[in-house]
Scaffold this motif. Structure first.
Motif, PDB file in Angstrom:
ATOM      1  N   TRP A  84       8.286  11.120 -90.726  1.00 30.33           N
ATOM      2  CA  TRP A  84       7.544  12.329 -90.376  1.00 30.33           C
ATOM      3  C   TRP A  84       6.353  12.537 -91.313  1.00 30.33           C
ATOM      4  CZ3 TRP A  84       6.281  15.227 -86.643  1.00 30.33           C
ATOM      5  CH2 TRP A  84       5.861  16.554 -86.812  1.00 30.33           C
ATOM      6  N   GLU A  85       6.521  12.196 -92.573  1.00 29.01           N
ATOM      7  CA  GLU A  85       5.422  12.323 -93.529  1.00 29.01           C
ATOM      8  C   GLU A  85       4.270  11.394 -93.147  1.00 29.01           C
ATOM      9  OE1 GLU A  85       4.498  12.048 -98.343  1.00 29.01           O
ATOM     10  OE2 GLU A  85       6.522  11.714 -97.582  1.00 29.01           O
ATOM     11  N   ILE A  86       4.604  10.205 -92.664  1.00 26.73           N
ATOM     12  CA  ILE A  86       3.564   9.268 -92.234  1.00 26.73           C
ATOM     13  C   ILE A  86       2.796   9.835 -91.044  1.00 26.73           C
ATOM     14  CG2 ILE A  86       3.156   6.993 -91.210  1.00 26.73           C
ATOM     15  CD1 ILE A  86       5.606   6.031 -92.861  1.00 26.73           C
ATOM     16  N   ILE A  87       3.524  10.397 -90.082  1.00 26.00           N
ATOM     17  CA  ILE A  87       2.873  10.987 -88.914  1.00 26.00           C
ATOM     18  C   ILE A  87       1.985  12.156 -89.337  1.00 26.00           C
ATOM     19  CG2 ILE A  87       3.254  12.319 -86.797  1.00 26.00           C
ATOM     20  CD1 ILE A  87       3.816   9.396 -86.379  1.00 26.00           C
ATOM     21  N   GLN A  88       2.522  13.050 -90.159  1.00 26.05           N
ATOM     22  CA  GLN A  88       1.775  14.241 -90.568  1.00 26.05           C
ATOM     23  C   GLN A  88       0.567  13.916 -91.433  1.00 26.05           C
ATOM     24  OE1 GLN A  88       4.622  17.131 -92.318  1.00 26.05           O
ATOM     25  NE2 GLN A  88       3.900  18.473 -90.704  1.00 26.05           N
ATOM     26  N   GLN A  89       0.773  13.056 -92.426  1.00 28.70           N
ATOM     27  CA  GLN A  89      -0.266  12.809 -93.415  1.00 28.70           C
ATOM     28  C   GLN A  89      -1.311  11.795 -92.970  1.00 28.70           C
ATOM     29  OE1 GLN A  89      -0.487  14.650 -96.164  1.00 28.70           O
ATOM     30  NE2 GLN A  89       1.376  15.735 -95.558  1.00 28.70           N
ATOM     31  N   HIS A  90      -0.934  10.881 -92.087  1.00 23.94           N
ATOM     32  CA  HIS A  90      -1.840   9.775 -91.783  1.00 23.94           C
ATOM     33  C   HIS A  90      -2.192   9.608 -90.304  1.00 23.94           C
ATOM     34  CE1 HIS A  90      -1.415   8.315 -95.917  1.00 23.94           C
ATOM     35  NE2 HIS A  90      -0.117   8.532 -95.793  1.00 23.94           N
ATOM     36  N   ILE A 111      -4.372   2.715 -90.907  1.00 26.74           N
ATOM     37  CA  ILE A 111      -3.242   3.536 -91.347  1.00 26.74           C
ATOM     38  C   ILE A 111      -2.182   2.660 -92.013  1.00 26.74           C
ATOM     39  CG2 ILE A 111      -1.346   5.016 -90.563  1.00 26.74           C
ATOM     40  CD1 ILE A 111      -3.224   5.974 -88.308  1.00 26.74           C
ATOM     41  N   ALA A 112      -1.948   1.488 -91.447  1.00 27.21           N
ATOM     42  CA  ALA A 112      -0.961   0.566 -92.011  1.00 27.21           C
ATOM     43  C   ALA A 112      -1.356   0.143 -93.423  1.00 27.21           C
ATOM     44  CB  ALA A 112      -0.823  -0.655 -91.104  1.00 27.21           C
ATOM     45  N   GLU A 113      -2.638  -0.101 -93.611  1.00 23.45           N
ATOM     46  CA  GLU A 113      -3.114  -0.519 -94.934  1.00 23.45           C
ATOM     47  C   GLU A 113      -2.955   0.605 -95.957  1.00 23.45           C
ATOM     48  OE1 GLU A 113      -7.242  -2.227 -96.954  1.00 23.45           O
ATOM     49  OE2 GLU A 113      -6.944  -2.332 -94.779  1.00 23.45           O
ATOM     50  N   LYS A 114      -3.253   1.842 -95.551  1.00 26.55           N
ATOM     51  CA  LYS A 114      -3.137   2.982 -96.462  1.00 26.55           C
ATOM     52  C   LYS A 114      -1.688   3.272 -96.840  1.00 26.55           C
ATOM     53  CE  LYS A 114      -7.300   5.543 -95.145  1.00 26.55           C
ATOM     54  NZ  LYS A 114      -7.825   6.808 -94.559  1.00 26.55           N
ATOM     55  N   THR A 115      -0.771   3.022 -95.925  1.00 24.34           N
ATOM     56  CA  THR A 115       0.638   3.360 -96.152  1.00 24.34           C
ATOM     57  C   THR A 115       1.471   2.168 -96.618  1.00 24.34           C
ATOM     58  OG1 THR A 115       1.097   2.960 -93.793  1.00 24.34           O
ATOM     59  CG2 THR A 115       0.593   5.226 -94.456  1.00 24.34           C
ATOM     60  N   ASN A 116       0.822   1.005 -96.750  1.00 21.82           N
ATOM     61  CA  ASN A 116       1.531  -0.222 -97.135  1.00 21.82           C
ATOM     62  C   ASN A 116       2.645  -0.575 -96.147  1.00 21.82           C
ATOM     63  OD1 ASN A 116       0.038  -0.757 -99.550  1.00 21.82           O
ATOM     64  ND2 ASN A 116       1.198   0.861-100.579  1.00 21.82           N
ATOM     65  N   LEU A 117       2.393  -0.285 -94.888  1.00 20.69           N
ATOM     66  CA  LEU A 117       3.331  -0.638 -93.830  1.00 20.69           C
ATOM     67  C   LEU A 117       2.644  -1.604 -92.871  1.00 20.69           C
ATOM     68  CD1 LEU A 117       4.749   2.919 -93.046  1.00 20.69           C
ATOM     69  CD2 LEU A 117       5.920   1.099 -94.300  1.00 20.69           C
ATOM     70  N   SER A 118       3.426  -2.232 -92.016  1.00 17.74           N
ATOM     71  CA  SER A 118       2.846  -3.154 -91.045  1.00 17.74           C
ATOM     72  C   SER A 118       2.286  -2.375 -89.858  1.00 17.74           C
ATOM     73  CB  SER A 118       3.908  -4.139 -90.553  1.00 17.74           C
ATOM     74  OG  SER A 118       4.881  -3.460 -89.772  1.00 17.74           O
ATOM     75  N   PRO A 119       1.267  -2.916 -89.183  1.00 16.08           N
ATOM     76  CA  PRO A 119       0.769  -2.275 -87.963  1.00 16.08           C
ATOM     77  C   PRO A 119       1.879  -2.096 -86.928  1.00 16.08           C
ATOM     78  CG  PRO A 119      -0.794  -3.922 -88.711  1.00 16.08           C
ATOM     79  CD  PRO A 119       0.438  -4.079 -89.564  1.00 16.08           C
ATOM     80  N   PHE A 120       2.811  -3.044 -86.874  1.00 20.00           N
ATOM     81  CA  PHE A 120       3.937  -2.939 -85.937  1.00 20.00           C
ATOM     82  C   PHE A 120       4.766  -1.692 -86.227  1.00 20.00           C
ATOM     83  CE2 PHE A 120       8.424  -3.695 -84.962  1.00 20.00           C
ATOM     84  CZ  PHE A 120       8.350  -3.973 -83.604  1.00 20.00           C
ATOM     85  N   LYS A 121       5.006  -1.405 -87.512  1.00 25.43           N
ATOM     86  CA  LYS A 121       5.786  -0.228 -87.900  1.00 25.43           C
ATOM     87  C   LYS A 121       5.067   1.059 -87.499  1.00 25.43           C
ATOM     88  CE  LYS A 121       8.704   2.427 -90.246  1.00 25.43           C
ATOM     89  NZ  LYS A 121      10.097   2.697 -89.797  1.00 25.43           N
TER      90      LYS A 121
END
Length: 203
Positions: A84-90, A111-121
């Motif tokens: 939820w934080e990812i959705i809200q913040q990014h 967004i994936a790069e900023k959050t250190n997550l994969s684009p798939f995630k």
């Protein structure tokens, strides 16, 4: 009438869609039964005509269920809060671009790069958010098969609880049951208000 978060079903193939945004003359929809679904742009008047001709039916929301935190495990709560934080913040601040096919993949990669997550995630989180009702609990890991500590009341059309007192016209005032679907609509209204505030701050 078509409104945001409404669930509709095609009579021909039983495909169910959710209205996730309206920008007349267009609406944006997702397929709620697909494993993953990105928004598609449709013409509002076309959907309205299909509803009038009973080719598209208004159906209940299968995800309109309110789940109390006391019925969740610590792992489920933690994962929900993180997502939820990812959705809200990014994501919410870029929602207009994420709705559009053109430029969506680029924004997801940013967004994936900023959050250190994969684009798939990121795409998986967005898909679940849109498909399941655009609320915090839409991001819960699948919990339908897990045991809950409590059970919701089986509500009928008649309001449960003590009847209201009569009004000045000597008539009984009958309230409504606050069902899961009503609660989800309340939560959605709050989320839309937050998104509106974000847009105002950006101007």
């Amino acid at each position: 009438m078509i409104y945001i978060n409404q669930v509709l079903q095609y009579s021909a193939d039983s495909k169910r869609i959710r209205i996730i945004e309206m920008d007349e003359p267009y609406v944006f929809i997702v397929d709620i039964d697909a494993t993953s679904s990105m928004p598609k742009k449709e013409i509002y008047s076309n959907l309205a005509t299909e509803i009038q001709q009973s080719e598209l039916l208004v159906v209940s929301d299968p995800y309109a269920k309110v789940v109390s935190d006391i019925d969740l495990t610590e792992v489920q709560i933690r994962k929900r809060e993180e997502d939820w934080e990812i959705i809200q913040q990014h994501c919410l601040q870029h929602m207009e671009m994420l709705l559009q096919k053109q430029g969506r993949e680029m924004k997801i990669r940013e967004i994936a790069e900023k959050t250190n997550l994969s684009p798939f995630k990121i795409k998986k989180l967005l898909s679940r958010y849109w498909q399941r009702g655009m609320t915090k609990n839409a991001l819960l890991p699948d919990y339908s098969n897990s045991g809950g500590k409590g059970k919701a009341k089986d509500l009928t059309k008649e309001k449960v609880g003590r009847p209201r007192k009569v009004n000045i016209d000597n008539e009984y005032q009958v309230g409504i049951n606050i069902t899961d679907e009503v609660k989800v609509q309340f939560e959605l209204a709050i989320n839309i208000s937050i998104l509106t505030d974000i847009k105002k701050m950006e101007k």
